[in-house]
Motif scaffolding. Structure first.
Motif, PDB file in Angstrom:
ATOM      1  N   ALA A 180       0.890  -1.118  -0.136  1.00 46.14           N
ATOM      2  CA  ALA A 180       0.469  -0.048   0.327  1.00 46.14           C
ATOM      3  C   ALA A 180       0.545   1.463   0.116  1.00 46.14           C
ATOM      4  O   ALA A 180       1.975   1.276   0.665  1.00 46.14           O
ATOM      5  CB  ALA A 180      -0.996  -0.432   1.335  1.00 46.14           C
ATOM      6  N   ALA A 327       7.624   1.465   4.558  1.00 48.10           N
ATOM      7  CA  ALA A 327       6.284   1.082   4.457  1.00 48.10           C
ATOM      8  C   ALA A 327       6.771  -0.242   3.685  1.00 48.10           C
ATOM      9  O   ALA A 327       5.744  -1.452   4.096  1.00 48.10           O
ATOM     10  CB  ALA A 327       5.818   1.410   3.105  1.00 48.10           C
ATOM     11  N   ARG A 330       7.319  -2.885   6.673  1.00 45.54           N
ATOM     12  CA  ARG A 330       6.372  -3.164   7.224  1.00 45.54           C
ATOM     13  C   ARG A 330       5.273  -3.811   6.604  1.00 45.54           C
ATOM     14  O   ARG A 330       4.700  -5.029   7.112  1.00 45.54           O
ATOM     15  CB  ARG A 330       5.469  -1.509   7.276  1.00 45.54           C
ATOM     16  CG  ARG A 330       6.271  -1.237   7.867  1.00 45.54           C
ATOM     17  CD  ARG A 330       6.310   0.626   9.256  1.00 45.54           C
ATOM     18  NE  ARG A 330       5.312  -0.221  10.279  1.00 45.54           N
ATOM     19  CZ  ARG A 330       3.934   1.028  11.027  1.00 45.54           C
ATOM     20  NH1 ARG A 330       4.930   2.084  10.076  1.00 45.54           N
ATOM     21  NH2 ARG A 330       3.233   1.243  11.550  1.00 45.54           N
ATOM     22  N   THR A 331       4.996  -3.861   5.351  1.00 46.21           N
ATOM     23  CA  THR A 331       4.188  -5.062   4.152  1.00 46.21           C
ATOM     24  C   THR A 331       4.411  -6.161   4.675  1.00 46.21           C
ATOM     25  O   THR A 331       3.615  -7.480   5.363  1.00 46.21           O
ATOM     26  CB  THR A 331       4.163  -4.217   3.072  1.00 46.21           C
ATOM     27  OG1 THR A 331       3.601  -3.218   2.961  1.00 46.21           O
ATOM     28  CG2 THR A 331       3.349  -4.928   2.151  1.00 46.21           C
ATOM     29  N   GLY A 334       3.938  -7.530   8.098  1.00 52.30           N
ATOM     30  CA  GLY A 334       2.224  -7.469   7.794  1.00 52.30           C
ATOM     31  C   GLY A 334       1.589  -6.898   8.763  1.00 52.30           C
ATOM     32  O   GLY A 334       0.382  -6.556   9.579  1.00 52.30           O
ATOM     33  N   GLU A 335       2.002  -5.328   9.314  1.00 53.84           N
ATOM     34  CA  GLU A 335       2.247  -4.132   9.570  1.00 53.84           C
ATOM     35  C   GLU A 335       1.448  -3.334   9.428  1.00 53.84           C
ATOM     36  O   GLU A 335       1.470  -3.035   8.373  1.00 53.84           O
ATOM     37  CB  GLU A 335       3.187  -3.627  10.707  1.00 53.84           C
ATOM     38  CG  GLU A 335       4.089  -4.861  11.564  1.00 53.84           C
ATOM     39  CD  GLU A 335       5.636  -4.040  11.709  1.00 53.84           C
ATOM     40  OE1 GLU A 335       6.471  -4.896  12.511  1.00 53.84           O
ATOM     41  OE2 GLU A 335       5.720  -2.913  11.270  1.00 53.84           O
ATOM     42  N   ASP A 336       0.574  -2.534   9.801  1.00 54.34           N
ATOM     43  CA  ASP A 336      -0.511  -1.734   9.475  1.00 54.34           C
ATOM     44  C   ASP A 336       0.306  -0.194   8.662  1.00 54.34           C
ATOM     45  O   ASP A 336       1.736  -0.303  10.146  1.00 54.34           O
ATOM     46  CB  ASP A 336      -1.817  -1.024   9.599  1.00 54.34           C
ATOM     47  CG  ASP A 336      -2.823  -2.320  10.012  1.00 54.34           C
ATOM     48  OD1 ASP A 336      -2.484  -3.315   8.651  1.00 54.34           O
ATOM     49  OD2 ASP A 336      -3.531  -2.942  10.880  1.00 54.34           O
ATOM     50  N   TYR A 337      -0.336   0.684   8.622  1.00 58.35           N
ATOM     51  CA  TYR A 337       0.879   1.940   8.265  1.00 58.35           C
ATOM     52  C   TYR A 337      -0.260   2.616   7.567  1.00 58.35           C
ATOM     53  O   TYR A 337      -1.432   1.876   7.107  1.00 58.35           O
ATOM     54  CB  TYR A 337       1.948   1.903   7.962  1.00 58.35           C
ATOM     55  CG  TYR A 337       2.459   1.439   6.701  1.00 58.35           C
ATOM     56  CD1 TYR A 337       2.009   2.364   5.389  1.00 58.35           C
ATOM     57  CD2 TYR A 337       2.614   0.337   6.622  1.00 58.35           C
ATOM     58  CE1 TYR A 337       1.892   1.409   3.733  1.00 58.35           C
ATOM     59  CE2 TYR A 337       2.715  -0.815   4.430  1.00 58.35           C
ATOM     60  CZ  TYR A 337       2.717   0.250   4.095  1.00 58.35           C
ATOM     61  OH  TYR A 337       2.465  -0.487   2.369  1.00 58.35           O
ATOM     62  N   ASP A 338      -0.326   3.963   7.897  1.00 55.18           N
ATOM     63  CA  ASP A 338      -0.842   4.970   6.758  1.00 55.18           C
ATOM     64  C   ASP A 338      -1.087   4.863   5.996  1.00 55.18           C
ATOM     65  O   ASP A 338       0.833   4.777   5.528  1.00 55.18           O
ATOM     66  CB  ASP A 338      -0.943   6.179   7.337  1.00 55.18           C
ATOM     67  CG  ASP A 338      -1.179   6.618   8.629  1.00 55.18           C
ATOM     68  OD1 ASP A 338      -2.456   5.836   9.925  1.00 55.18           O
ATOM     69  OD2 ASP A 338      -1.218   7.761   9.029  1.00 55.18           O
ATOM     70  N   SER A 339      -1.632   4.643   4.658  1.00 51.92           N
ATOM     71  CA  SER A 339      -1.620   5.082   3.532  1.00 51.92           C
ATOM     72  C   SER A 339      -3.158   5.641   2.195  1.00 51.92           C
ATOM     73  O   SER A 339      -3.466   5.464   2.989  1.00 51.92           O
ATOM     74  CB  SER A 339      -1.783   3.287   3.172  1.00 51.92           C
ATOM     75  OG  SER A 339      -2.956   2.912   3.467  1.00 51.92           O
TER      76      SER A 339
END
Length: 353
Positions: A180, A327, A330-331, A334-339
């Motif tokens: 993302a 990013a 983190r993808t 499996g980590e979330d982040y602002d996208s």
């Protein structure tokens, strides 16, 4: 990570910074570039790089299958034929087809992920046909990849420069993940980093900080050009005007505006294209260009002054690369982040809201 068209190491520097910040064990495997001075710069600055692992030579002579296996791959394939400045031959030029060597690496090594970079003009090359073709070949290379192409405006990610580049992130379909686009960190123009901020505190003794000696005519011309203006919209007296028909390229003798990001730093061009200080009547030094490109002062470029200028101008800003690789890592974890949604479709055309 392996890398083609590695230049001085802007992508690699950003990738290693992202790995350190996210706790990923990223190791340099190999890199290749045709520019000898850029290869020396890469060897001197990128963690793990050696005289053996950073290969100087034409990519067309490189035996990619014999290179050590890799998990990830990066390639900023040559932009010369896709730039909107010049003939824009696209796939019909000498450099346009070289993306295929990146496809060859994907076929031979089947890495888990890749990051590809090029100029925004890639969208319109060959009447808009080049970009979809490149995406299609990348999508079906190796194990097959899920692609996320996006036109990044690096000033929206903390880079003190209006530099817009297409980045294609590909994840192997075997991963089952999809990248993302990281949300801009400086979306509001009032938060953009200025060149005044970028160049603050620079000492004359910094590496690659030699000044170019300006002619009296250039100094006199610059004195009439206000910050943000160029040689064509400033009130120049007749004897200082440029008598070149149709040459209204906005960066010619354009002086930086101290409170705004820089315009795009370039690696080549004749008189008037070197980038010019807002206060002093002179061209920028290579270290000032490097700071605008977000290279730290500890990153020492190798080669002559003109060779260094080329390296700096052709590089990916490390801080911009760091955002994308952070990013990506983190993808993979499996980590979330602002996208935000990607702004280019899988066929290469701008996506519709």
């Amino acid at each position: 990570m392996g890398e083609l068209f590695s230049g001085p190491g802007g992508i690699a520097l950003g990738a290693h910074a992202a790995a350190a910040a996210t706790g990923v064990d990223l190791r340099h495997a190999w890199a290749n570039d045709y520019d000898a001075s850029a290869v020396e710069t890469y060897r001197a600055n990128i963690p793990g790089a050696t005289a053996q692992s950073v290969i100087h030579g034409d990519v067309r002579d490189l035996d990619v299958e014999s290179l050590p296996k890799i998990d990830g791959f990066a390639f900023g394939f040559p932009c010369n034929d896709y730039s909107m400045i010049g003939e824009s031959k696209g796939l019909d030029g000498n450099f346009g087809p070289l993306y295929k060597y990146g496809v060859n690496v994907l076929d031979a090594h089947r890495p888990n992920w890749f990051v590809a970079e090029n100029v925004s003009g890639l969208q319109t090359a060959n009447a808009g046909l080049a970009f979809p073709r490149i995406l299609e070949e990348l999508r079906h290379a190796g194990p097959g990849y899920e692609l996320t192409p996006h036109l990044y405006k690096f000033e929206e990610y903390g880079v003190p420069q209006r530099r817009h580049r297409i980045i294609i992130v590909g994840l192997s379909r075997e991963n089952g993940a999809r990248f993302a686009v990281p949300a801009p960190t400086h979306k509001d123009p009032t938060t953009w980093k200025s060149v005044r901020n970028a160049l603050g505190g620079l000492v004359q003794s910094a590496p690659n900080n030699e000044r170019t000696r300006q002619s009296k005519v250039v100094e006199e011309r610059l004195a009439y050009i206000n910050p943000g203006q160029n040689a064509f919209n400033a009130a120049l007296p007749d004897h200082l005007k440029l008598n070149v028909k149709g040459a209204t390229f906005s960066q010619i003798y354009r002086r930086l505006h101290p409170d705004l990001p820089s315009y795009t730093i370039t690696g080549s061009g004749g008189g008037g294209t070197h980038g010019y200080h807002w206060e002093e009547v002179r061209a920028l030094t290579n270290r000032e260009r490097a700071r605008i490109q977000t290279f730290p002062d500890t990153f020492v470029f190798k080669g002559s002054k003109e060779q260094v200028r080329k390296q700096v101008g052709m590089a990916v800003p490390p801080d911009g690369a760091e955002v994308i690789f952070s990013a990506l890592f983190r993808t993979l974890r499996g980590e979330d982040y602002d996208s935000v949604p990607m702004n280019l479709t899988q066929m290469g055309a701008p996506s519709r809201p």
